[in-house]
Motif scaffolding. Structure first.
Motif, PDB file in Angstrom:
ATOM      1  N   GLN A 125       0.510   9.051   4.553  1.00 25.80           N
ATOM      2  CA  GLN A 125       1.228   8.799   6.147  1.00 25.80           C
ATOM      3  C   GLN A 125       0.400   8.093   6.941  1.00 25.80           C
ATOM      4  N   ALA A 126      -1.128   7.658   6.848  1.00 25.24           N
ATOM      5  CA  ALA A 126      -1.484   6.179   7.440  1.00 25.24           C
ATOM      6  C   ALA A 126      -1.470   4.965   7.280  1.00 25.24           C
ATOM      7  N   ALA A 127      -0.919   4.982   6.058  1.00 28.65           N
ATOM      8  CA  ALA A 127      -0.185   4.135   5.433  1.00 28.65           C
ATOM      9  C   ALA A 127       1.086   3.376   5.832  1.00 28.65           C
ATOM     10  N   ALA A 128       1.363   4.074   6.190  1.00 31.63           N
ATOM     11  CA  ALA A 128       3.018   4.344   6.857  1.00 31.63           C
ATOM     12  C   ALA A 128       2.596   3.822   8.387  1.00 31.63           C
ATOM     13  N   ARG A 129       1.654   4.226   9.316  1.00 36.51           N
ATOM     14  CA  ARG A 129       1.608   4.078  10.590  1.00 36.51           C
ATOM     15  C   ARG A 129       1.164   2.542  10.156  1.00 36.51           C
TER      16      ARG A 129
ATOM     17  N   THR B 130       0.601  -1.232   0.007  1.00 35.89           N
ATOM     18  CA  THR B 130      -0.563   0.118  -0.043  1.00 35.89           C
ATOM     19  C   THR B 130       1.092   1.483   0.308  1.00 35.89           C
ATOM     20  N   VAL B 131       1.822   1.373   0.946  1.00 39.63           N
ATOM     21  CA  VAL B 131       2.541   1.910   0.400  1.00 39.63           C
ATOM     22  C   VAL B 131       3.267   2.613  -0.834  1.00 39.63           C
ATOM     23  N   ASP B 132       4.069   1.331  -1.005  1.00 43.62           N
ATOM     24  CA  ASP B 132       4.737   0.864  -2.057  1.00 43.62           C
ATOM     25  C   ASP B 132       3.431   2.368  -3.340  1.00 43.62           C
ATOM     26  N   ALA B 133       2.569   2.087  -3.196  1.00 42.31           N
ATOM     27  CA  ALA B 133       1.539   2.011  -4.460  1.00 42.31           C
ATOM     28  C   ALA B 133       1.168   3.998  -4.203  1.00 42.31           C
TER      29      ALA B 133
END
Length: 207
Positions: free
Chosen positions: A123-127, A79-82
């Motif tokens: 930011q949310a995906a990173a968390r 998700t972060v990568d996308a």
């Protein structure tokens, strides 16, 4: 003779190697294949060490998404990568648009709003990605343990297999060398015999 003895020894070593293969279910192994388990274990160990390091950093970083995105284990989250790719594409589109329309143009304003949404989602995906690091680490640890057990179980078989393989190679090389030497010796003798010429018949009559 010696050649027959060496040939018999070679055949015996080949039989022993084939019997070992059949007993242990090894159709045909080479040195590269024997290293596959250790190579796979090495890769898993490297990934496990990386996750352990990142997990320690995560505990220090907390919810700082900007610093979290600097960790390889977080960057590798799908998700972060996308989202990172989408943000890069959106920035590119904004850069092109600024050359054609003004900052107050509704289209450009919507593009910037979309960019802000993407950044918040990142930011949310990173968390969220942080939550998956520890389970991934445990899965790798379990996988590493299983492969380590497999490697230990195969170690004795690999050692014996390599010994038998070296024995076959040594016997084959010795047999080929001896055969070549005997053949060359036979050719040399034949050439010496062909070179013999009778200069003058012997005269055994007495005076």
């Amino acid at each position: 003779d010696q050649l027959d003895e060496v040939k018999h020894k070679l055949e015996e070593s080949e039989v022993n190697l084939q019997a070992f293969r059949e007993k242990h279910g090894i159709p045909a192994l080479d040195n590269a294949e024997l290293k596959d388990v250790n190579l796979e274990m090495s890769k898993i160990r490297q990934r496990r060490i990386l996750l352990e390091s990142d997990l320690d950093q995560i505990k220090k970083i907390g919810d700082d998404s900007a610093r979290l995105l600097g960790l390889e284990s977080i960057q590798g989250d799908p998700t972060v990568d996308a989202l990172q790719k989408s943000i890069a594409k959106q920035n590119e589109m904004i850069s092109i648009a600024t050359q054609r329309i003004t900052e107050q143009h509704p289209r450009l304003m919507r593009m910037r709003e979309d960019l802000t949404v993407l950044q918040k989602n990142l930011q949310a995906a990173a968390r969220d990605a942080v939550k998956g690091v520890e389970p991934r680490l445990k899965a790798l640890q379990s996988q590493e343990n299983n492969i380590q057990k497999l490697a230990l179980n195969q170690s004795q078989s690999a050692i014996e297999y390599n010994r038998l393989l070296r024995e076959v190679d040594t016997n084959r090389a010795f047999h080929e060398s001896l055969f070549k030497r005997i053949r060359e010796t036979g050719v040399a003798r034949a050439m010496d015999f062909d070179n013999i010429r009778v200069i003058e018949p012997a005269d055994f009559r007495s005076d």
